[in-house]
Design a protein around this motif. Structure first.
Motif, PDB file in Angstrom:
ATOM      1  N   LEU A 148       0.827  -1.199   0.000  1.00 35.52           N
ATOM      2  CA  LEU A 148       0.000   0.000   0.000  1.00 35.52           C
ATOM      3  C   LEU A 148       0.861   1.248   0.000  1.00 35.52           C
ATOM      4  O   LEU A 148       1.848   1.324   0.733  1.00 35.52           O
ATOM      5  CB  LEU A 148      -0.851  -0.039   1.279  1.00 35.52           C
ATOM      6  N   GLU A 149       0.481   2.232  -0.819  1.00 35.13           N
ATOM      7  CA  GLU A 149       1.121   3.551  -0.776  1.00 35.13           C
ATOM      8  C   GLU A 149       0.025   4.602  -0.689  1.00 35.13           C
ATOM      9  O   GLU A 149      -0.966   4.533  -1.417  1.00 35.13           O
ATOM     10  CB  GLU A 149       1.982   3.808  -2.009  1.00 35.13           C
ATOM     11  N   VAL A 150       0.213   5.544   0.217  1.00 38.22           N
ATOM     12  CA  VAL A 150      -0.768   6.599   0.442  1.00 38.22           C
ATOM     13  C   VAL A 150      -0.049   7.939   0.392  1.00 38.22           C
ATOM     14  O   VAL A 150       1.039   8.094   0.948  1.00 38.22           O
ATOM     15  CB  VAL A 150      -1.463   6.427   1.819  1.00 38.22           C
ATOM     16  N   SER A 151      -0.659   8.892  -0.296  1.00 38.98           N
ATOM     17  CA  SER A 151      -0.164  10.271  -0.270  1.00 38.98           C
ATOM     18  C   SER A 151      -1.012  11.047   0.726  1.00 38.98           C
ATOM     19  O   SER A 151      -2.244  10.998   0.663  1.00 38.98           O
ATOM     20  CB  SER A 151      -0.297  10.930  -1.653  1.00 38.98           C
ATOM     21  N   LEU A 152      -0.349  11.723   1.623  1.00 36.71           N
ATOM     22  CA  LEU A 152      -1.055  12.539   2.605  1.00 36.71           C
ATOM     23  C   LEU A 152      -0.774  14.001   2.318  1.00 36.71           C
ATOM     24  O   LEU A 152       0.386  14.418   2.290  1.00 36.71           O
ATOM     25  CB  LEU A 152      -0.602  12.183   4.019  1.00 36.71           C
ATOM     26  N   ARG A 153      -1.825  14.740   2.082  1.00 33.57           N
ATOM     27  CA  ARG A 153      -1.709  16.191   1.905  1.00 33.57           C
ATOM     28  C   ARG A 153      -1.969  16.829   3.254  1.00 33.57           C
ATOM     29  O   ARG A 153      -3.022  16.659   3.846  1.00 33.57           O
ATOM     30  CB  ARG A 153      -2.728  16.695   0.899  1.00 33.57           C
ATOM     31  N   VAL A 154      -0.983  17.573   3.723  1.00 31.22           N
ATOM     32  CA  VAL A 154      -1.051  18.107   5.086  1.00 31.22           C
ATOM     33  C   VAL A 154      -1.027  19.630   5.052  1.00 31.22           C
ATOM     34  O   VAL A 154      -0.199  20.238   4.364  1.00 31.22           O
ATOM     35  CB  VAL A 154       0.140  17.590   5.935  1.00 31.22           C
ATOM     36  N   THR A 155      -1.953  20.224   5.790  1.00 29.18           N
ATOM     37  CA  THR A 155      -1.945  21.664   6.019  1.00 29.18           C
ATOM     38  C   THR A 155      -1.516  21.864   7.470  1.00 29.18           C
ATOM     39  O   THR A 155      -2.025  21.191   8.372  1.00 29.18           O
ATOM     40  CB  THR A 155      -3.341  22.276   5.787  1.00 29.18           C
ATOM     41  N   LEU A 156      -0.562  22.769   7.663  1.00 24.66           N
ATOM     42  CA  LEU A 156      -0.020  23.000   8.999  1.00 24.66           C
ATOM     43  C   LEU A 156      -0.612  24.247   9.634  1.00 24.66           C
ATOM     44  O   LEU A 156      -1.083  25.151   8.930  1.00 24.66           O
ATOM     45  CB  LEU A 156       1.505  23.124   8.924  1.00 24.66           C
ATOM     46  N   ASP A 157      -0.531  24.309  10.933  1.00 25.64           N
ATOM     47  CA  ASP A 157      -0.944  25.489  11.687  1.00 25.64           C
ATOM     48  C   ASP A 157       0.155  26.533  11.529  1.00 25.64           C
ATOM     49  O   ASP A 157       1.191  26.467  12.192  1.00 25.64           O
ATOM     50  CB  ASP A 157      -1.146  25.113  13.157  1.00 25.64           C
ATOM     51  N   LYS A 158      -0.076  27.482  10.652  1.00 21.01           N
ATOM     52  CA  LYS A 158       0.958  28.469  10.332  1.00 21.01           C
ATOM     53  C   LYS A 158       1.051  29.602  11.350  1.00 21.01           C
ATOM     54  O   LYS A 158       1.846  30.515  11.179  1.00 21.01           O
ATOM     55  CB  LYS A 158       0.739  29.004   8.923  1.00 21.01           C
ATOM     56  N   THR A 159       0.257  29.531  12.427  1.00 22.84           N
ATOM     57  CA  THR A 159       0.392  30.534  13.478  1.00 22.84           C
ATOM     58  C   THR A 159       1.613  30.246  14.351  1.00 22.84           C
ATOM     59  O   THR A 159       2.021  31.091  15.139  1.00 22.84           O
ATOM     60  CB  THR A 159      -0.873  30.602  14.362  1.00 22.84           C
ATOM     61  N   VAL A 160       2.166  29.047  14.182  1.00 27.97           N
ATOM     62  CA  VAL A 160       3.365  28.662  14.928  1.00 27.97           C
ATOM     63  C   VAL A 160       4.552  28.790  13.980  1.00 27.97           C
ATOM     64  O   VAL A 160       4.618  28.117  12.954  1.00 27.97           O
ATOM     65  CB  VAL A 160       3.254  27.206  15.455  1.00 27.97           C
ATOM     66  N   SER A 161       5.490  29.677  14.308  1.00 24.15           N
ATOM     67  CA  SER A 161       6.591  29.965  13.380  1.00 24.15           C
ATOM     68  C   SER A 161       7.490  28.758  13.110  1.00 24.15           C
ATOM     69  O   SER A 161       8.070  28.644  12.035  1.00 24.15           O
ATOM     70  CB  SER A 161       7.434  31.137  13.895  1.00 24.15           C
ATOM     71  N   SER A 162       7.569  27.851  14.028  1.00 28.64           N
ATOM     72  CA  SER A 162       8.437  26.682  13.856  1.00 28.64           C
ATOM     73  C   SER A 162       7.680  25.452  13.354  1.00 28.64           C
ATOM     74  O   SER A 162       8.228  24.348  13.351  1.00 28.64           O
ATOM     75  CB  SER A 162       9.134  26.358  15.177  1.00 28.64           C
ATOM     76  N   ALA A 163       6.436  25.634  12.904  1.00 32.37           N
ATOM     77  CA  ALA A 163       5.586  24.499  12.532  1.00 32.37           C
ATOM     78  C   ALA A 163       6.217  23.629  11.445  1.00 32.37           C
ATOM     79  O   ALA A 163       6.247  22.404  11.571  1.00 32.37           O
ATOM     80  CB  ALA A 163       4.209  24.987  12.091  1.00 32.37           C
ATOM     81  N   PHE A 164       6.724  24.239  10.380  1.00 28.62           N
ATOM     82  CA  PHE A 164       7.312  23.462   9.283  1.00 28.62           C
ATOM     83  C   PHE A 164       8.492  22.637   9.776  1.00 28.62           C
ATOM     84  O   PHE A 164       8.565  21.429   9.536  1.00 28.62           O
ATOM     85  CB  PHE A 164       7.777  24.380   8.143  1.00 28.62           C
ATOM     86  N   ASP A 165       9.422  23.285  10.436  1.00 36.37           N
ATOM     87  CA  ASP A 165      10.636  22.596  10.885  1.00 36.37           C
ATOM     88  C   ASP A 165      10.325  21.464  11.854  1.00 36.37           C
ATOM     89  O   ASP A 165      10.878  20.369  11.745  1.00 36.37           O
ATOM     90  CB  ASP A 165      11.606  23.584  11.531  1.00 36.37           C
ATOM     91  N   GLU A 166       9.433  21.716  12.794  1.00 39.17           N
ATOM     92  CA  GLU A 166       9.095  20.690  13.781  1.00 39.17           C
ATOM     93  C   GLU A 166       8.324  19.530  13.146  1.00 39.17           C
ATOM     94  O   GLU A 166       8.577  18.369  13.459  1.00 39.17           O
ATOM     95  CB  GLU A 166       8.310  21.312  14.936  1.00 39.17           C
ATOM     96  N   PHE A 167       7.405  19.849  12.248  1.00 35.49           N
ATOM     97  CA  PHE A 167       6.648  18.795  11.574  1.00 35.49           C
ATOM     98  C   PHE A 167       7.577  17.918  10.734  1.00 35.49           C
ATOM     99  O   PHE A 167       7.530  16.690  10.811  1.00 35.49           O
ATOM    100  CB  PHE A 167       5.553  19.404  10.688  1.00 35.49           C
TER     101      PHE A 167
ATOM    102  N   ILE B  69      -0.426  19.803  12.823  1.00 33.80           N
ATOM    103  CA  ILE B  69      -1.338  19.484  11.720  1.00 33.80           C
ATOM    104  C   ILE B  69      -2.660  20.197  11.968  1.00 33.80           C
ATOM    105  O   ILE B  69      -3.263  20.060  13.024  1.00 33.80           O
ATOM    106  CB  ILE B  69      -1.587  17.959  11.614  1.00 33.80           C
ATOM    107  N   SER B  70      -3.110  20.976  10.968  1.00 30.90           N
ATOM    108  CA  SER B  70      -4.442  21.572  11.081  1.00 30.90           C
ATOM    109  C   SER B  70      -5.430  20.849  10.178  1.00 30.90           C
ATOM    110  O   SER B  70      -6.627  20.861  10.429  1.00 30.90           O
ATOM    111  CB  SER B  70      -4.419  23.067  10.778  1.00 30.90           C
ATOM    112  N   ASP B  71      -4.942  20.204   9.104  1.00 34.74           N
ATOM    113  CA  ASP B  71      -5.815  19.426   8.229  1.00 34.74           C
ATOM    114  C   ASP B  71      -4.965  18.385   7.502  1.00 34.74           C
ATOM    115  O   ASP B  71      -3.783  18.620   7.235  1.00 34.74           O
ATOM    116  CB  ASP B  71      -6.523  20.332   7.216  1.00 34.74           C
ATOM    117  N   ILE B  72      -5.588  17.261   7.210  1.00 32.23           N
ATOM    118  CA  ILE B  72      -4.874  16.193   6.514  1.00 32.23           C
ATOM    119  C   ILE B  72      -5.857  15.483   5.585  1.00 32.23           C
ATOM    120  O   ILE B  72      -7.018  15.270   5.949  1.00 32.23           O
ATOM    121  CB  ILE B  72      -4.226  15.221   7.527  1.00 32.23           C
ATOM    122  N   GLU B  73      -5.392  15.171   4.380  1.00 31.85           N
ATOM    123  CA  GLU B  73      -6.205  14.452   3.402  1.00 31.85           C
ATOM    124  C   GLU B  73      -5.389  13.279   2.881  1.00 31.85           C
ATOM    125  O   GLU B  73      -4.230  13.438   2.499  1.00 31.85           O
ATOM    126  CB  GLU B  73      -6.574  15.375   2.236  1.00 31.85           C
ATOM    127  N   ALA B  74      -6.003  12.102   2.874  1.00 32.52           N
ATOM    128  CA  ALA B  74      -5.318  10.900   2.401  1.00 32.52           C
ATOM    129  C   ALA B  74      -5.779  10.562   0.988  1.00 32.52           C
ATOM    130  O   ALA B  74      -6.969  10.586   0.700  1.00 32.52           O
ATOM    131  CB  ALA B  74      -5.609   9.734   3.340  1.00 32.52           C
TER     132      ALA B  74
END
Length: 151
Positions: free
Chosen positions: A64-83, A131-136
């Motif tokens: 199985l392979e799944v692509s997950l589209r993730v929207t991050l909480d951009k109110t946190v400045s370190s969200a990208f790096d930490e995620f 993570i603020s939203d995720i779509e599989a």
């Protein structure tokens, strides 16, 4: 910049990276010493980043392979790096891409079966930070996969 000889070498190398040097040199129309020198120079310049083995995942039990589209909480400045740092720690996450737009990150995840994916999703993916939203998106068929560059 690459010259015609470099391009010939790269075309042949892309087509058959596992050929012995002498045969690759012959196909590229150069001597083995020229081939070795040119490949070394292209590695040094970063044109060639390495050689790798490509594993057919189903052959080792990953169906199985799944692509997950993730929207991050951009109110946190370190969200990208930490995620991204946390996502790198999940062995079944085989690819991480970042985007501009409504989708911030795409994860490619492999699993043995649907039950295994469900465990990964609940136990590791949903616990990733910010993570603020995720779509599989479930992969159905691979229509084209080609990492060669037109030379």
């Amino acid at each position: 910049m690459l010259d015609d000889t470099d391009r010939r070498i790269l075309r042949q190398f892309q087509a058959a990276p596992d050929l012995p040097g002498a045969e690759l040199a012959e196909r590229a129309g150069v001597t083995p010493s020229t081939l070795a020198r040119r490949l070394a120079a292209m590695r040094e310049k970063g044109v060639l980043r390495g050689t790798r083995g490509v594993i057919h995942w189903p052959a080792i039990g990953y169906e199985l392979e799944v692509s997950l589209r993730v929207t991050l909480d951009k109110t946190v400045s370190s969200a990208f790096d930490e995620f991204i740092a946390a996502a790198r720690q999940v062995p079944e996450v085989i690819e991480i891409q970042t985007f501009l737009g409504s989708i911030d990150v795409r994860l490619a995840v492999i699993a043995r079966d649907l039950s295994h994916y469900q465990q990964l999703y609940r136990g590791q993916i949903l616990t990733l930070p910010h993570i603020s939203d995720i779509e599989a998106l479930m992969h159905v068929a691979l229509v084209k996969s080609d990492e060669t560059v037109p030379l």
